[in-house]
Enzyme design. Structure first.
Site, PDB file in Angstrom:
ATOM      1  N   TYR A  65      42.289  46.084  26.870  1.00  0.00           N
ATOM      2  CA  TYR A  65      41.744  44.889  26.225  1.00  0.00           C
ATOM      3  C   TYR A  65      42.598  43.694  26.664  1.00  0.00           C
ATOM      4  CZ  TYR A  65      39.214  48.117  23.134  1.00  0.00           C
ATOM      5  OH  TYR A  65      38.404  49.105  22.620  1.00  0.00           O
ATOM      6  N   PHE A 210      31.566  49.544  17.332  1.00  0.00           N
ATOM      7  CA  PHE A 210      30.426  48.652  17.064  1.00  0.00           C
ATOM      8  C   PHE A 210      29.848  48.884  15.656  1.00  0.00           C
ATOM      9  CE2 PHE A 210      29.328  48.586  21.923  1.00  0.00           C
ATOM     10  CZ  PHE A 210      30.374  47.715  22.142  1.00  0.00           C
ATOM     11  N   PRO A 211      30.686  49.026  14.616  1.00  0.00           N
ATOM     12  CA  PRO A 211      30.146  49.275  13.270  1.00  0.00           C
ATOM     13  C   PRO A 211      29.283  48.123  12.763  1.00  0.00           C
ATOM     14  CG  PRO A 211      32.472  48.682  13.137  1.00  0.00           C
ATOM     15  CD  PRO A 211      32.158  48.904  14.601  1.00  0.00           C
ATOM     16  N   LEU A 212      29.521  46.921  13.323  1.00  0.00           N
ATOM     17  CA  LEU A 212      28.730  45.747  12.909  1.00  0.00           C
ATOM     18  C   LEU A 212      27.772  45.311  14.011  1.00  0.00           C
ATOM     19  CD1 LEU A 212      31.580  43.684  11.177  1.00  0.00           C
ATOM     20  CD2 LEU A 212      29.757  45.028  10.090  1.00  0.00           C
ATOM     21  N   GLY A 213      27.613  46.143  15.017  1.00  0.00           N
ATOM     22  CA  GLY A 213      26.706  45.793  16.110  1.00  0.00           C
ATOM     23  C   GLY A 213      27.416  45.323  17.360  1.00  0.00           C
ATOM     24  N   GLY A 214      28.738  45.207  17.303  1.00  0.00           N
ATOM     25  CA  GLY A 214      29.502  44.844  18.500  1.00  0.00           C
ATOM     26  C   GLY A 214      29.316  43.399  18.888  1.00  0.00           C
ATOM     27  N   PRO A 217      26.270  40.960  16.497  1.00  0.00           N
ATOM     28  CA  PRO A 217      26.303  41.461  15.118  1.00  0.00           C
ATOM     29  C   PRO A 217      24.898  41.704  14.543  1.00  0.00           C
ATOM     30  CG  PRO A 217      27.963  39.767  15.419  1.00  0.00           C
ATOM     31  CD  PRO A 217      27.175  39.821  16.701  1.00  0.00           C
ATOM     32  N   LEU A 218      24.792  42.748  13.731  1.00  0.00           N
ATOM     33  CA  LEU A 218      23.514  43.239  13.213  1.00  0.00           C
ATOM     34  C   LEU A 218      22.713  42.152  12.500  1.00  0.00           C
ATOM     35  CD1 LEU A 218      24.866  46.496  11.531  1.00  0.00           C
ATOM     36  CD2 LEU A 218      23.518  46.344  13.636  1.00  0.00           C
TER      37      LEU A 218
HETATM   38  N1  LIG Z   1      35.861  53.544  22.308  1.00  0.00           N
HETATM   39  C1  LIG Z   1      35.163  52.565  22.821  1.00  0.00           C
HETATM   40  O1  LIG Z   1      34.575  52.697  23.896  1.00  0.00           O
HETATM   41  C2  LIG Z   1      35.080  51.252  22.104  1.00  0.00           C
HETATM   42  C3  LIG Z   1      34.108  50.313  22.516  1.00  0.00           C
HETATM   43  C4  LIG Z   1      34.013  49.118  21.820  1.00  0.00           C
HETATM   44  C5  LIG Z   1      34.866  48.854  20.748  1.00  0.00           C
HETATM   45  N2  LIG Z   1      35.815  49.784  20.379  1.00  0.00           N
HETATM   46  C6  LIG Z   1      36.690  49.538  19.206  1.00  0.00           C
HETATM   47  O2  LIG Z   1      35.856  49.376  18.070  1.00  0.00           O
HETATM   48  C7  LIG Z   1      36.243  48.185  17.368  1.00  0.00           C
HETATM   49  C8  LIG Z   1      35.035  47.607  16.647  1.00  0.00           C
HETATM   50  O3  LIG Z   1      34.043  47.206  17.545  1.00  0.00           O
HETATM   51  P1  LIG Z   1      33.766  45.691  17.907  1.00  0.00           P
HETATM   52  O4  LIG Z   1      34.859  44.829  17.439  1.00  0.00           O
HETATM   53  O5  LIG Z   1      33.428  45.620  19.354  1.00  0.00           O
HETATM   54  O6  LIG Z   1      32.412  45.409  17.164  1.00  0.00           O
HETATM   55  P2  LIG Z   1      32.014  45.202  15.609  1.00  0.00           P
HETATM   56  O7  LIG Z   1      33.168  45.501  14.738  1.00  0.00           O
HETATM   57  O8  LIG Z   1      30.751  45.934  15.416  1.00  0.00           O
HETATM   58  O9  LIG Z   1      31.623  43.673  15.568  1.00  0.00           O
HETATM   59  C9  LIG Z   1      32.495  42.660  15.900  1.00  0.00           C
HETATM   60  C10 LIG Z   1      31.681  41.376  15.950  1.00  0.00           C
HETATM   61  O10 LIG Z   1      31.183  41.091  14.652  1.00  0.00           O
HETATM   62  C11 LIG Z   1      31.611  39.807  14.241  1.00  0.00           C
HETATM   63  N3  LIG Z   1      31.971  39.910  12.828  1.00  0.00           N
HETATM   64  C12 LIG Z   1      32.936  40.680  12.276  1.00  0.00           C
HETATM   65  N4  LIG Z   1      32.943  40.541  10.943  1.00  0.00           N
HETATM   66  C13 LIG Z   1      31.960  39.665  10.630  1.00  0.00           C
HETATM   67  C14 LIG Z   1      31.482  39.112   9.437  1.00  0.00           C
HETATM   68  N5  LIG Z   1      32.022  39.442   8.257  1.00  0.00           N
HETATM   69  N6  LIG Z   1      30.452  38.219   9.483  1.00  0.00           N
HETATM   70  C15 LIG Z   1      29.901  37.878  10.677  1.00  0.00           C
HETATM   71  N7  LIG Z   1      30.312  38.379  11.854  1.00  0.00           N
HETATM   72  C16 LIG Z   1      31.347  39.268  11.852  1.00  0.00           C
HETATM   73  C17 LIG Z   1      32.791  39.461  15.099  1.00  0.00           C
HETATM   74  O11 LIG Z   1      32.851  38.064  15.317  1.00  0.00           O
HETATM   75  P3  LIG Z   1      34.034  37.152  14.693  1.00  0.00           P
HETATM   76  O12 LIG Z   1      35.232  37.372  15.558  1.00  0.00           O
HETATM   77  O13 LIG Z   1      33.485  35.792  14.755  1.00  0.00           O
HETATM   78  O14 LIG Z   1      34.242  37.629  13.285  1.00  0.00           O
HETATM   79  C18 LIG Z   1      32.470  40.198  16.377  1.00  0.00           C
HETATM   80  O15 LIG Z   1      31.636  39.386  17.195  1.00  0.00           O
HETATM   81  C19 LIG Z   1      36.787  47.273  18.480  1.00  0.00           C
HETATM   82  O16 LIG Z   1      37.572  46.245  17.951  1.00  0.00           O
HETATM   83  C20 LIG Z   1      37.540  48.272  19.338  1.00  0.00           C
HETATM   84  O17 LIG Z   1      38.830  48.457  18.785  1.00  0.00           O
HETATM   85  C21 LIG Z   1      35.910  50.975  21.037  1.00  0.00           C
END
Ligand SMILES: NC(=O)c1ccc[n+]([C@@H]2O[C@H](COP(=O)([O-])OP(=O)(O)OC[C@H]3O[C@@H](n4cnc5c(N)ncnc54)[C@H](OP(=O)(O)O)[C@@H]3O)[C@@H](O)[C@H]2O)c1
Length: 290
Positions: A65, A210-214, A217-218
């Site tokens: 990252y 991607f719990p929130l859609g990555g 966002p969902l």
């Molecule tokens: N193993 C793998 O291949 C893999 C792949 C992807 C990710 N990951 C891990 O999984 C973690 C979670 O995934 P992710 O961060 O990609 O996606 P996520 O948690 O599904 O969503 C993050 C997105 O949602 C927004 N968000 C978060 N909280 C919010 C809220 N309360 N209201 C509105 N928007 C919100 C964030 O924007 P803001 O910054 O504006 O809040 C960001 O754009 C990553 O951080 C990483 O550590 C692992």
């Protein structure tokens, strides 16, 4: 739902470690497209410190990252990481254009673990996920055995797998304990439904990425309707749905904003009723795309 008394919720097993079910995913702390430095490094440091203040004790990261950036910001914010379980991943690297080529050779996996140790400034990683490239359909025995060797050397406390099928998880388990599985999964993306249940039966933590859609966002009318009824936000409802979906699920939502972080952590005290769950279970990916 803007509860001031937020906390990271109850705990569950991450292998041999007990962590709060609400963790934090640090990927969003790097620059755009997870490449380069964050726009505001102080803000990134503040998010991490606030997360720990609110009880987060499980942080997901990777040296790819940025590359290196997320680990360096983590180190600045939280070193020496007392009481924190740091989970990282290897199996990919970044090219000069920000692409994500796979890095699955012995040398690349060993380098990946050492890069994480070096940039985090630790002697042992809490857990390392072997992240399989999308194109990897075969055996994981060879790369997973490399990580086992690094674990035996004491560089890694526990191992996990990411982007895997049930058969690949079972293959890893035949080689030794697996603490966690990290696959994409959320309210509208349920391809790994059976794997979630398989993990619960095996006592392996399922940590959806991607719990929130990555990156998108969902958004879904059904989700918004339940959220409005509960005086919560759609993101809180999406997280609460995951928490009730399986006791094996540990959450690592990502955010670069303290306000969103607090909102997400407050979802641990949101209780969904049977009618809410039924309506949310009926949400499908097709609806979300419509
Ligand atoms: N193993 C793998 O291949 C893999 C792949 C992807 C990710 N990951 C891990 O999984 C973690 C979670 O995934 P992710 O961060 O990609 O996606 P996520 O948690 O599904 O969503 C993050 C997105 O949602 C927004 N968000 C978060 N909280 C919010 C809220 N309360 N209201 C509105 N928007 C919100 C964030 O924007 P803001 O910054 O504006 O809040 C960001 O754009 C990553 O951080 C990483 O550590 C692992």
């Amino acid at each position: 739902m803007t509860a001031p008394h937020v906390s990271a919720g109850g705990t569950a097993a991450l292998g041999t470690t007990e962590v709060h079910r609400m963790g934090y995913g640090a990927m969003q702390l790097a620059g755009p497209h997870v490449f380069g430095p964050p726009a505001d490094r102080d803000a990134a440091v503040a998010v991490l410190r606030r997360a720990v203040e609110l009880g987060v004790d499980h942080v997901d990261t990777s040296d790819f990252y940025g590359p290196h950036v997320t680990n360096e910001v983590l180190r600045e914010a939280l070193h020496p990481f007392d009481g924190l379980t740091l989970v990282t991943k290897v199996g990919a690297r970044r090219d000069a254009d920000g692409g994500w080529p796979s890095a699955m050779t012995r040398e690349e996996l060993v380098t990946g673990v050492h890069d994480n140790l070096h940039h985090l400034g630790v002697e042992q990683l809490g857990a390392v996920n072997l992240r399989l490239p999308d194109s990897w359909t075969g055996s994981l025995e060879e790369p997973f055995t490399v990580l086992r060797e690094l674990q035996e050397q004491g560089l890694v406390a526990q191992l996990g797998v990411s982007n895997v099928s049930a058969a690949q998880l079972d293959e890893a388990l035949a080689l030794g304990p697996v603490a966690c599985v990290q696959n994409s999964y959320n309210l509208v993306l349920r391809e790994h439904d059976a794997l979630v249940d398989h993990c619960a039966e095996l006592g392996v933590a399922f940590v959806p990425f991607f719990p929130l859609g990555g990156f998108s966002p969902l958004q879904h009318d059904g989700l918004t309707a339940v959220a409005t009824r509960l005086d919560a936000t759609p993101m809180q409802v999406a997280l609460a749905w995951l928490l009730q979906r399986s006791p094996a699920i540990l959450l690592i939502p990502g955010t670069s904003s303290v306000a969103h972080l607090e909102e997400n952590i407050a979802a641990t005290s949101l209780v969904l009723g049977p009618q809410d769950v039924t309506e949310l279970d009926d949400v499908t990916e097709l609806d979300a795309l419509a």
